[in-house]
Structures are given as C-alpha cells and as structure tokens.
Design an enzyme around this catalytic site. Structure first.
Site, PDB file in Angstrom:
ATOM      1  N   GLU A  11      54.870  11.692  53.435  1.00 51.75           N
ATOM      2  CA  GLU A  11      53.661  11.905  52.645  1.00 51.75           C
ATOM      3  C   GLU A  11      52.425  12.021  53.541  1.00 51.75           C
ATOM      4  O   GLU A  11      52.285  11.301  54.531  1.00 51.75           O
ATOM      5  CB  GLU A  11      53.492  10.774  51.637  1.00 51.75           C
ATOM      6  N   GLY A  15      53.846   2.163  46.249  1.00 49.62           N
ATOM      7  CA  GLY A  15      53.553   2.271  44.824  1.00 49.62           C
ATOM      8  C   GLY A  15      52.115   1.978  44.463  1.00 49.62           C
ATOM      9  O   GLY A  15      51.806   1.661  43.315  1.00 49.62           O
ATOM     10  N   ASN A  35      58.785   7.674  52.226  1.00 52.32           N
ATOM     11  CA  ASN A  35      59.612   7.045  51.207  1.00 52.32           C
ATOM     12  C   ASN A  35      61.073   7.325  51.536  1.00 52.32           C
ATOM     13  O   ASN A  35      61.500   8.484  51.561  1.00 52.32           O
ATOM     14  CB  ASN A  35      59.271   7.581  49.817  1.00 52.32           C
ATOM     15  N   ARG A  51      64.021   7.361  50.235  1.00 51.31           N
ATOM     16  CA  ARG A  51      64.867   7.464  49.044  1.00 51.31           C
ATOM     17  C   ARG A  51      64.605   8.800  48.372  1.00 51.31           C
ATOM     18  O   ARG A  51      63.709   9.539  48.777  1.00 51.31           O
ATOM     19  CB  ARG A  51      64.531   6.336  48.065  1.00 51.31           C
TER      20      ARG A  51
END
Length: 451
Positions: A278, A167, A292, A294
C-alpha cells in the site's frame, strides 16, 4: 499408478471470504472444510463445504480467534492446508507458525514474513532497503519525550501510528506540539488494547493524497509478479467504502514505478502467496505505508480486470506449484469497482444494523458479480463485522463500469436490515467522484461540508 491424494483445506474464516475460498478450492479439485461458531451453524459456507466443524460459541474470541479450536478442527477433519482468509487470524504470525508446527501447510507467507511486515516500523526499514520510497518518519518511540524529539525532525502535521497496527486503529493526527503528549498516551492505550503492543512511530501526515495499493503474488520458486493497482481512497475513518481498479487517471509512468516498487519489496522479503503493498500518492510522488500479508477484501476487482482467480493462485502456490502466469501474461482489461454493502445505517453514524435478511435479491447481468456469505433468511449477527455482500462491476471502461454499478445497486434489494446501498448510489452520482482521483479525505469532507 495410484491417484495423487486429495488436498483438503480448512477455511479458517466465515462469511463471503469463506464462500470464496471454498469455490476456489473446488475449482482446483481440492476438498474444503468449513468452520463455524454457534451463531453460524446454518450458514451458507457450511452448506457449500465438503465437511464442517463447530469451533465454539458465538463470540469471536471463543471461536474464530481460538487457534487451538481451529487447529483441532483441521486435524480432526484430515486437512492438509489451512487458509486464513482475511481478518481474524489472517495476520497473526503465531497462527501461521502453529499451523506449520502442526504439520499442515499455511496458505500464505511464512510466520517470519508476517511478523516482519506486520511491524510497521520494521516494514519501513525493509522498504528503504529495497529502494522503495517511504513517508518521512521516525523509528519506534517509547514515550512522549521521545515523540517530541522525533517530531522536531518529522515536522507537523504528523501521524502517530501503532507499530503493530492495521485497520486504521492506533492512529492519531497531531497538528501542533501542544497536542502531542495526549495523542501519544491515547494511541499507546489503543494500540495496546488492539494489538497487545503499545509501540508507536511518527510519520509525516500527507494530506490530499490518494491511497493506491498493488496486488502481488509470489511463489516458492522465487517468482513475484504484480496484478496492477487498486484505488482505495474513498474512506471513512480510514476504513474503505469502495475500491476501483485500475486507479482512475494514474499516469502510465507512475503506475510502472509503483508496481515495480511493490514487486521489489515483495522480492526483498521472499514473499510467498498473495499480498498487497500500500502507498500514498501525492501528485507524482508515492510513499510506501504498509503491506497486508493476506488476500484483501477488494481482491475481486483485480480478478475482474486481469481475468485471474487470485484465491486459486494462492492454493496453487501453497501446493508448491509455480505461478500460473508470468508478468508479461498479466494485462489490464477495462475497469472494475467494488461496493461494500454493510449492515450499517449511514444516517446514524454507520451504527450496525444486525437482523434477519427477510429479503435478499442480488443483481446480475453483464459484468456484475456479487460475493456474499448470505441468502434470504440468513442472519447478520452482532458478533462479527457487518459486511453483507460485495457488489463488483466490470466494464470496458470506467464510465461503463459505473453505469452498470448504478443499475446493479438499484436492483440490489435487501430487507430486514439497514444497509449502505443508497450511500453508494449517492457516491457514484457525485461529480467529484465521477471525475476520478479523489483523495482519502474526500468522503469525510463531503459528508461534513457543503455540497
């Protein structure tokens, strides 16, 4: 023959993702149970669910982050599965582990995979084992002295990153050796406060890069597929503002290399469920940065361009079913853009703007989708993130998608809170954005420099 027992999923989240999971559950013939804090007792997702349970007072740490309360709600309501959504407990290996220990099925990868991919330094090593390019960097550094030694090999400018981070937190840009000691101390303090782990590693700072992510889904039968890529380069302080699929101007050969690398990495860890790999893309070179484990906020644009219900796919995988598609079945159709409409004031450094949604008029029309957890009269409370809605548009090509976006955003009327709608209208009118291929520094350079 007796009917198969009804599957029942606890949605361990709130807002638009709770609504999204409930809808997917009903599409699959499942029942859905919502949870809510005191602040969310009259929320839209509570109304849409088949059942609902209060899990605590308004502060997140005493409700949505309270694992004991969430598990009690799941047991009390007779759930068979738990879907974490995104945020809150979604990337906590302890939560996935405790769900499993409670005899329930976690909708997502195993705790071990979450843990290994959540450790950014370990994830780098896994990527290297899978033959996936990584940004030049170091192993974990314990202190400023170790960072100085590693910096000599990595080179400047560099990033100091939290090994357990995410984040955009726990990251510092360091341009000279003189800045290193203070940056290490600050990053360690932030990482410890945010993640309970002050471990850091160094990574070369690749400037003027694009942020490209690949949607992958794996099942329990050893199948892993990708659903192409998204461009998430329009960012402020490493927080995404809008996303596109597919990435504009990405060469077909580079797309093939990136998506293949993402599948290799997911297969390397035996990934199950939906996840996102990513990358930073610099010219024709690309580098893995993180995974990530999720569903992502921006998953709707992938759904739009591949005609797939990714959340329903998550539920089917969690039920032990094979993927409903093969890689050859997944094709790109048109272009889609997602705009995050937050209750924030861009003119006041994006300061939050909580309050009652006195008016909430959603746009519609061909290719327009609005995902939200709210209706008129709903409350944007200060305890949680400020996302009001996601305006998602699809067109036969990027030009048509942006034309539809301009119309949809113009029609979208929210009163009672300040939102980022007008900012998005200005972004899609910007010549540099219209040309496609902006980098991760573009928005902040645009905001501070001459236009």
């Amino acid at each position: 023959m007796s009917a198969a027992p009804t599957r029942r999923v606890l949605v361990a989240n709130r807002g638009e993702i709770a609504v999204r999971v409930i809808r997917a559950a009903h599409t699959c013939g499942w029942e859905a149970v919502a949870v809510h804090s005191d602040a969310d007792a009259d929320s839209r997702w509570v109304v849409l669910a088949d059942d609902a349970r209060r899990i605590g007072p308004s502060p997140a740490r005493r409700s949505y982050l309270d694992i004991d309360a969430v598990l009690e709600a799941a047991r009390d309501s007779g759930c068979t599965h738990v879907h974490p959504g995104y945020g809150f407990l979604a990337e906590r290996p302890e939560f996935a582990r405790r769900v499993t220990e409670a005899g329930l099925t976690y909708v997502g990868p195993s705790a071990e995979v979450i843990e290994s991919m959540g450790d950014k330094a370990a994830a780098r090593r896994t990527a290297e084992q899978a033959g996936v390019p990584v940004v030049p960097g170091s192993g974990v550094v314990a202190d400023a002295a170790a960072a100085r030694a590693a910096a000599a090999d990595v080179g400047f400018p560099l990033l100091i990153k939290a090994a357990a981070g995410g984040g955009g937190r726990g990251i510092r840009v360091v341009r000279t050796d003189d800045e290193l000691d203070d940056a290490v101390a600050t990053a360690q303090a932030e990482a410890s406060a945010s993640f309970g782990d002050g471990s850091l590693y160094l990574e070369r700072c690749i400037e003027n890069a694009r942020h490209i992510e690949v949607q992958v889904v794996g099942d329990t039968h050893g199948n892993v597929v990708h659903f192409f890529e998204r461009d998430c380069s329009v960012q402020r302080r490493r927080q995404k503002l809008l996303e596109e699929a597919p990435a504009p101007g990405l060469a077909a050969t580079l797309r093939d290399e990136i998506t293949s690398a993402a599948v290799r990495l997911a297969a390397e860890v035996g990934y199950q469920g939906a996840g996102t790999v990513e990358f930073l893309v610099e010219g024709q070179a690309f580098y893995f940065i993180e995974m990530n484990t999720r569903i992502q906020v921006e998953h709707p644009i992938t759904e739009m361009v591949t005609n797939t219900d990714l959340v329903a796919e998550q539920l089917r995988v969690a039920a032990g079913e094979p993927l409903s598609v093969t890689q050859d079945d997944i094709t790109l159709s048109g272009a889609a853009v997602e705009f995050r409409i937050n209750a924030e004031d861009p003119e006041q450094d994006f300061f939050p703007s909580p309050g009652e949604l006195v008016r909430f008029d959603s746009p519609n029309g061909p290719g327009v989708r609005v995902d939200s957890g709210f209706v008129a009269g709903g409350q944007i409370v200060p305890y949680y993130d400020s996302l009001v809605a996601k305006v998602v548009v699809h067109g036969r090509d990027r030009d048509e998608a942006l034309a539809r976006a301009e119309q949809a955003l113009t029609e979208f009327t929210v009163e009672g809170v300040v939102t980022t709608r007008d900012l998005h209208l200005s972004l899609i009118a910007d010549e540099a954005f219209r040309a496609g291929g902006v980098t991760t520094t573009w928005f902040e350079e645009r905001s501070t420099g001459p236009r």
